[in-house]
Write a protein that holds these residues in place. Structure first.
Motif, PDB file in Angstrom:
ATOM      1  N   LEU A  79     -12.925  -2.183  -5.894  1.00 41.77           N
ATOM      2  CA  LEU A  79     -12.192  -2.415  -4.648  1.00 41.77           C
ATOM      3  C   LEU A  79     -11.262  -1.244  -4.369  1.00 41.77           C
ATOM      4  N   GLY A  80     -11.614  -0.432  -3.389  1.00 39.91           N
ATOM      5  CA  GLY A  80     -10.786   0.700  -3.009  1.00 39.91           C
ATOM      6  C   GLY A  80      -9.869   0.329  -1.860  1.00 39.91           C
ATOM      7  N   GLU A  81      -8.583   0.287  -2.130  1.00 32.20           N
ATOM      8  CA  GLU A  81      -7.609  -0.189  -1.151  1.00 32.20           C
ATOM      9  C   GLU A  81      -7.674   0.587   0.162  1.00 32.20           C
ATOM     10  N   CYS A  82      -7.933   1.905   0.080  1.00 32.71           N
ATOM     11  CA  CYS A  82      -7.875   2.722   1.291  1.00 32.71           C
ATOM     12  C   CYS A  82      -9.209   2.802   2.022  1.00 32.71           C
ATOM     13  N   GLN A  83     -10.234   2.107   1.535  1.00 29.61           N
ATOM     14  CA  GLN A  83     -11.555   2.207   2.166  1.00 29.61           C
ATOM     15  C   GLN A  83     -12.100   0.868   2.641  1.00 29.61           C
ATOM     16  N   ILE A  84     -12.048  -0.145   1.799  1.00 32.83           N
ATOM     17  CA  ILE A  84     -12.792  -1.379   2.069  1.00 32.83           C
ATOM     18  C   ILE A  84     -12.139  -2.189   3.191  1.00 32.83           C
ATOM     19  N   LYS A  85     -12.950  -2.724   4.069  1.00 34.05           N
ATOM     20  CA  LYS A  85     -12.472  -3.535   5.187  1.00 34.05           C
ATOM     21  C   LYS A  85     -12.916  -4.979   5.018  1.00 34.05           C
ATOM     22  N   PRO A  86     -12.172  -5.950   5.539  1.00 33.61           N
ATOM     23  CA  PRO A  86     -10.919  -5.770   6.280  1.00 33.61           C
ATOM     24  C   PRO A  86      -9.712  -5.525   5.381  1.00 33.61           C
TER      25      PRO A  86
END
Length: 566
Positions: A79-86
């Motif tokens: 889980l990449g905080e700055c990439q994954i949406k929403p």
């Protein structure tokens, strides 16, 4: 050992379990009674904070081999905080289930969790706790502080740059130059944001070796720590020490007090509560307030202070902070290296009093997390005093209401918005179910017309979260959330709201009778998710004060042998 249920069998079953593993070049003796150590890796190029984990995993393996173990690496959802949406928080519980079932279903005796970016740490720890086999954590480490226009910068500066850009004081070219200058090495955020908070959490809980929290990712000593963790994992299996023997009530209390001294992220509450729920320790929102109240802020780190986690390592690291706190901590709490928390920190020293203060001379008197109660948050809300403006800690203002994030984005910079610096910005429907996933939008950027007046903080209230790198007088995690009919849903423009942090109160100046009338007209949100994981999330997620975990995952499932069968 558990792995021998696979590899120690004779006949057809043993043949099947071993034969296909041997296509990787493992000799037969590796399967003959060696502790199998799973390396749970969240490496991903879509998770930049964890992109160096292939290299880190090799260091872990060297340690496992050295100690006579058999390392086997496996991937789980990253889980990449700055990439994954929403928002990565939507998938934390999914990743934890991936971890749990990967451990439970495979031939491993102990596990090392490689985690860095915000949600990878709690999700991996939650999953491992639900299985309860010997477990250690290796964090990825903070990146080196950035350098821009002659100054050190980190993620917290993003919010300052955004305001400057919004006001036309920073050009697009400068903005892009700052991007390149900020994240200049491998690792997670360089400030005491959520990622570093999580790394400190696992060290203070006793799940990681000393110095895990602060060694920079680019420092060769991070690989040495990974190597030694591999060695220790083999020993831990032979000693039979599982998370349930380490994660006692006392360990959780230690973590709360250490987090307070660090000025750690408010997200810490959600994740530690969820971990406690998995291991079966009763932890309430009030525990965070009670245990934090007696702890001053001892570290001068952004976003609450001036320095970076890299500087904390050079100043003595987390062991030096813990040693200063020992009179207040449970010093006999067991840790994964076989020593107590007190023993691990007995020889720690502070080398830079500008970074690490003392109980007698702290960086700030207020720290930790303030838990608020009142008719606006019957089940609680939280605020981080160390990152707030002192003058706003007791404040009454009229509400300026945004019904959801799209409403906020559409109107926040409207020159006709009826707002002044004394107002209270209220954002609804960004809680666990309402968004869904509870995004980090609580530290709303102020209206352009307010920024133009030179004002950089206002009271802001939401049922969402904020980044651990953020700051301001921001009330978060309002529970129950507006999407399920919490009183936040009934706030209207012009209503008066009083924030009183010293008295731990958040009050909406609307009578119970009027609130009842507004409730009668309330219509729950039509969220529109009728399939898949998001539908599962909405139906089973708990509220913020309960850790935003799934109701069916709370209460540790105990020993892994409950579902071991072949």
């Amino acid at each position: 050992m558990r792995s021998q249920e696979w590899f120690g069998r004779t006949g057809k079953d043993g043949f099947i379990y071993r034969a296909w593993m041997k296509n990787q070049g493992f000799p037969h003796h590796e399967f003959e009674g060696k502790p199998v150590i799973g390396i749970c890796n969240t490496w991903s190029e879509l998770t930049p904070c964890n992109a160096h984990f292939r290299e880190l995993a090799e260091a872990v393996k060297r340690g496992v081999w050295e100690a006579g173990g058999f390392p086997l690496e496996f991937p789980v959802m990253s889980l990449g905080e700055c990439q994954i949406k929403p928002t990565a928080m939507l998938f934390r519980n999914l990743a934890s289930m991936d971890v749990e079932e990967s451990i439970r279903g495979n031939s491993i005796d102990g596990v090392i969790l490689l985690c860095g970016c915000d949600k990878t740490t709690p999700s991996l720890v939650m999953g491992a706790c639900s299985v309860d086999i010997p477990t250690l954590v290796v964090s990825g480490g903070p990146m080196l502080a950035g350098r821009f226009q002659g100054k050190k910068i980190g993620t917290s500066d993003l919010w300052r740059f955004a305001e400057e850009y919004k006001m036309g004081n920073m050009s697009q070219a400068e903005f892009i130059a700052a991007e390149a200058a900020m994240a200049r090495s491998q690792g997670h955020c360089a400030v005491m944001g959520t990622a570093s908070t999580m790394a400190a959490m696992v060290e203070s809980l006793g799940l990681a070796l000393p110095d895990n929290a602060t060694i920079p990712a680019a420092d060769s000593r991070r690989k040495v720590l990974a190597h030694m963790t591999g060695v220790r994992a083999v020993e831990l299996v032979r000693e039979g020490v599982t998370p349930s023997k380490i994660l006692t009530r006392q360990a959780f209390e230690n973590a709360i007090m250490v987090n307070a001294a660090l000025g750690g992220s408010t997200n810490f509450i959600l994740h530690l509560t969820a971990i406690a729920g998995r291991i079966g320790v009763d932890l309430s929102l009030d525990d965070f307030d009670t245990l934090s109240a007696k702890i001053p802020m001892l570290t001068n780190l952004q976003p609450s202070g001036e320095h970076f986690v890299e500087d904390l390592f050079y100043a003595g690291g987390l062991p030096a902070v813990i040693r200063e706190l020992l009179p207040l901590l449970h010093r006999d709490a067991l840790t994964v290296n076989g020593k107590t928390l007190g023993e691990n920190c007995a020889d720690a020293r502070c080398y830079d009093p500008a970074v690490i203060g003392t109980l007698e001379n702290p960086v700030k008197p207020d720290s930790g997390i303030a838990v608020l109660r009142g008719n606006l948050c019957p089940n609680g809300a939280v605020l981080k005093p160390s990152a707030a403006t002192p003058a706003l800690m007791q404040h009454t203002g009229r509400a300026v209401v945004f019904e959801n994030i799209d409403d906020y984005k559409a109107r926040i910079d409207d020159p006709n918005l009826d707002v002044d610096p004394d107002c209270v910005l209220v954002l609804k429907n960004v809680g666990p179910r309402g968004y869904p996933g509870m995004p980090e939008v609580g530290n709303m950027t102020l209206p352009a017309k307010i920024l133009a007046q030179g004002v950089h903080d206002m009271v802001r209230i939401s049922d969402g979260r904020m980044s651990g790198t953020g700051f301001g007088t921001v009330v978060l995690h309002v529970s129950p959330e507006s999407a399920v009919g919490g009183n936040l849903a009934f706030v209207q423009n012009g209503d008066l709201i009083t924030l009183d942090v010293p008295n731990r109160s958040l009050h909406l100046h609307v009578s119970d009778e009027e609130l009842a009338l507004r409730l009668a007209k309330f219509t729950p949100l039509e969220l529109g998710y009728d399939r898949g994981y998001v539908n599962l999330f909405i139906r089973h997620v708990t509220q913020a004060h309960e850790g935003v975990d799934f109701d069916f995952l709370r209460g540790g499932s105990g020993s892994v042998v409950k579902r071991d069968s072949h």
